[in-house]
Design a protein around this motif. Sequence first.
Motif, PDB file in Angstrom:
ATOM      1  N   TYR A 329       0.818  -1.215   0.000  1.00 13.69           N
ATOM      2  CA  TYR A 329       0.000   0.000   0.000  1.00 13.69           C
ATOM      3  C   TYR A 329       0.850   1.262   0.000  1.00 13.69           C
ATOM      4  O   TYR A 329       0.441   2.295  -0.530  1.00 13.69           O
ATOM      5  CB  TYR A 329      -0.936  -0.007   1.213  1.00 13.69           C
ATOM      6  CG  TYR A 329      -1.962   1.106   1.203  1.00 13.69           C
ATOM      7  CD1 TYR A 329      -3.036   1.069   0.314  1.00 13.69           C
ATOM      8  CD2 TYR A 329      -1.866   2.185   2.078  1.00 13.69           C
ATOM      9  CE1 TYR A 329      -3.981   2.077   0.292  1.00 13.69           C
ATOM     10  CE2 TYR A 329      -2.820   3.194   2.065  1.00 13.69           C
ATOM     11  CZ  TYR A 329      -3.868   3.139   1.169  1.00 13.69           C
ATOM     12  OH  TYR A 329      -4.807   4.142   1.142  1.00 13.69           O
ATOM     13  N   HIS A 330       2.033   1.185   0.580  1.00 16.87           N
ATOM     14  CA  HIS A 330       2.890   2.361   0.664  1.00 16.87           C
ATOM     15  C   HIS A 330       3.366   2.841  -0.705  1.00 16.87           C
ATOM     16  O   HIS A 330       3.784   3.990  -0.847  1.00 16.87           O
ATOM     17  CB  HIS A 330       4.113   2.055   1.539  1.00 16.87           C
ATOM     18  CG  HIS A 330       5.036   1.030   0.943  1.00 16.87           C
ATOM     19  ND1 HIS A 330       6.141   1.375   0.189  1.00 16.87           N
ATOM     20  CD2 HIS A 330       5.016  -0.327   0.978  1.00 16.87           C
ATOM     21  CE1 HIS A 330       6.758   0.272  -0.194  1.00 16.87           C
ATOM     22  NE2 HIS A 330       6.101  -0.776   0.263  1.00 16.87           N
ATOM     23  N   LYS A 331       3.293   1.978  -1.726  1.00 17.42           N
ATOM     24  CA  LYS A 331       3.843   2.348  -3.030  1.00 17.42           C
ATOM     25  C   LYS A 331       3.009   3.392  -3.743  1.00 17.42           C
ATOM     26  O   LYS A 331       3.527   4.403  -4.216  1.00 17.42           O
ATOM     27  CB  LYS A 331       3.999   1.093  -3.893  1.00 17.42           C
ATOM     28  CG  LYS A 331       5.042   0.127  -3.352  1.00 17.42           C
ATOM     29  CD  LYS A 331       5.260  -1.048  -4.285  1.00 17.42           C
ATOM     30  CE  LYS A 331       6.362  -1.944  -3.758  1.00 17.42           C
ATOM     31  NZ  LYS A 331       6.616  -3.111  -4.639  1.00 17.42           N
ATOM     32  N   ASP A 332       1.702   3.136  -3.873  1.00 18.18           N
ATOM     33  CA  ASP A 332       0.851   4.139  -4.532  1.00 18.18           C
ATOM     34  C   ASP A 332      -0.548   4.229  -3.936  1.00 18.18           C
ATOM     35  O   ASP A 332      -1.334   5.089  -4.316  1.00 18.18           O
ATOM     36  CB  ASP A 332       0.750   3.868  -6.046  1.00 18.18           C
ATOM     37  CG  ASP A 332       0.235   2.465  -6.370  1.00 18.18           C
ATOM     38  OD1 ASP A 332      -0.481   1.879  -5.541  1.00 18.18           O
ATOM     39  OD2 ASP A 332       0.563   1.958  -7.458  1.00 18.18           O
ATOM     40  N   GLY A 333      -0.844   3.326  -2.999  1.00 12.64           N
ATOM     41  CA  GLY A 333      -2.151   3.367  -2.351  1.00 12.64           C
ATOM     42  C   GLY A 333      -3.310   3.018  -3.247  1.00 12.64           C
ATOM     43  O   GLY A 333      -4.470   3.263  -2.898  1.00 12.64           O
ATOM     44  N   SER A 334      -3.025   2.417  -4.397  1.00 12.19           N
ATOM     45  CA  SER A 334      -4.044   2.309  -5.446  1.00 12.19           C
ATOM     46  C   SER A 334      -5.245   1.455  -5.064  1.00 12.19           C
ATOM     47  O   SER A 334      -6.350   1.696  -5.552  1.00 12.19           O
ATOM     48  CB  SER A 334      -3.420   1.764  -6.735  1.00 12.19           C
ATOM     49  OG  SER A 334      -2.877   0.476  -6.535  1.00 12.19           O
ATOM     50  N   GLU A 335      -5.065   0.442  -4.168  1.00  7.00           N
ATOM     51  CA  GLU A 335      -6.213  -0.427  -3.868  1.00  7.00           C
ATOM     52  C   GLU A 335      -7.263   0.260  -3.014  1.00  7.00           C
ATOM     53  O   GLU A 335      -8.430  -0.110  -3.035  1.00  7.00           O
ATOM     54  CB  GLU A 335      -5.764  -1.743  -3.223  1.00  7.00           C
ATOM     55  CG  GLU A 335      -5.142  -1.600  -1.855  1.00  7.00           C
ATOM     56  CD  GLU A 335      -3.636  -1.663  -1.898  1.00  7.00           C
ATOM     57  OE1 GLU A 335      -3.050  -2.238  -0.961  1.00  7.00           O
ATOM     58  OE2 GLU A 335      -3.041  -1.146  -2.849  1.00  7.00           O
ATOM     59  N   ILE A 336      -6.853   1.267  -2.226  1.00  8.72           N
ATOM     60  CA  ILE A 336      -7.819   2.004  -1.404  1.00  8.72           C
ATOM     61  C   ILE A 336      -7.482   3.491  -1.489  1.00  8.72           C
ATOM     62  O   ILE A 336      -6.614   3.988  -0.762  1.00  8.72           O
ATOM     63  CB  ILE A 336      -7.805   1.557   0.072  1.00  8.72           C
ATOM     64  CG1 ILE A 336      -7.965   0.043   0.201  1.00  8.72           C
ATOM     65  CG2 ILE A 336      -8.917   2.267   0.855  1.00  8.72           C
ATOM     66  CD1 ILE A 336      -7.815  -0.476   1.627  1.00  8.72           C
ATOM     67  N   LEU A 337      -8.152   4.191  -2.366  1.00  6.97           N
ATOM     68  CA  LEU A 337      -7.984   5.637  -2.494  1.00  6.97           C
ATOM     69  C   LEU A 337      -9.248   6.314  -1.975  1.00  6.97           C
ATOM     70  O   LEU A 337     -10.358   5.980  -2.395  1.00  6.97           O
ATOM     71  CB  LEU A 337      -7.727   6.032  -3.948  1.00  6.97           C
ATOM     72  CG  LEU A 337      -6.403   5.532  -4.553  1.00  6.97           C
ATOM     73  CD1 LEU A 337      -6.325   5.895  -6.036  1.00  6.97           C
ATOM     74  CD2 LEU A 337      -5.210   6.123  -3.792  1.00  6.97           C
TER      75      LEU A 337
END
Length: 417
Positions: A329-337
């Motif tokens: 999640y720290h990389k781009d947070g894409s799964e939970i924005l």
Amino acid sequence: MEQFSALRQAAGLNMQQAAALTGCAMSTAYRWENGEIEPRPEALDALRRAAGGAGGPVAPAFKFIDLFAGIGGLRRGFDAIGGHCVFTSEWDRFAQQTYRANYHDGPDHVFKGDITKVEMHEIPEHDVLLAGFPCQPFSIAGVSKKNSLGRQHGFHCDTQGTLFFDVARIIESHRPKVFLLENVKNLLSHDKGRTFAVIGRTLEEELGYRISSRVIDARCFVPQHRERIFIVGVRRDLDLKIDLSKLELPSGAAGPRLGTILHNEDGSELPSNQSFLDQEGRVSDRYTLSDKLWKYLQDYAEKHRQKGNGFGFGLTGRGDVARTLSARYHKDGSEILVDRGPGLNPRRLTPRECARLMGFDRPGQSEFLMPVSDTQAYRQFGNSVVVPVVEAMARHMQPVIKSAVAHMRAAPAVAAE
């Protein structure tokens, strides 16, 4: 005057149990523990009673060990039903840091790193074993072929080199009365089902436990779609059984929504959350996606949409249930924005919101300590379990644990007669 810490340890309580017993917040309990403020007299009286008054400390309900512990997600459910943790194993130094900050164990507690290097005599005796072991492929060969070659078979061969092997060798050596194992849902289909078959055969046929398993979606407790498989086992000679199909859970459809775990941005958040907020009490801009990253994620999603794929970011509103929080999640947070409204770039969850999403904190609370960077905190929560699920599991298992411990404590007296 007797101090909070000494009484707590005499009673065999961890910080979570002591806070619950004395009716205070965890933050207050830690201030009492560290001598920052004077404990209330009635709190000390409660601890004295728990420690047995003049008669000395009372025995804990049961002892358990915490393997592949991470930040103690499995442990929290069994702390809550009166268990006493006597051994912890976790190899990651950052997870160790978070674990030690949140669990203040007594002198009888042993903490080790890499479980593959732990000798059996280093692990204290225990009633319950907890393990969220990583899933790895097993090398499976025919027993008949091994017999013909005079080679050892069973889990000592089939699971050698995997981390499940280390769980199995501890079960074989210490014979805990009950265990709880946790893994990703895909363990069921991993290696075309062969991995789960070896695990089942090892636990039932070779180690002598009666097992039950169930996949549970955490969305009935938290606003997150997160499916995990739980496997419980009870030693066959105890003639007891835990049936996970009978565990009653709240309705997932009526479960909480994302808005319940988000920061209040009206200035009412606790001081412990100030590092996540700006001076006006709003979530800090550093959690908002940059124009470049937001465009990249939208372009990536559109490219896969045109190919008929479902890949893409998860834009989640206050009334929605989030996707599964992952260690990346720290990389781009894409799964939970978090959707911030029209014309505004979405943002990541803050680590505090992740703590609430995983049940380490209740909505609106901020008790769980995170002495690590945001990156490490995201990894730790993404790798953990949802605490309310484990609490429900522990309560379901509690009667059998109690019966098993009582049976074994009575056994010597019966034998003496």
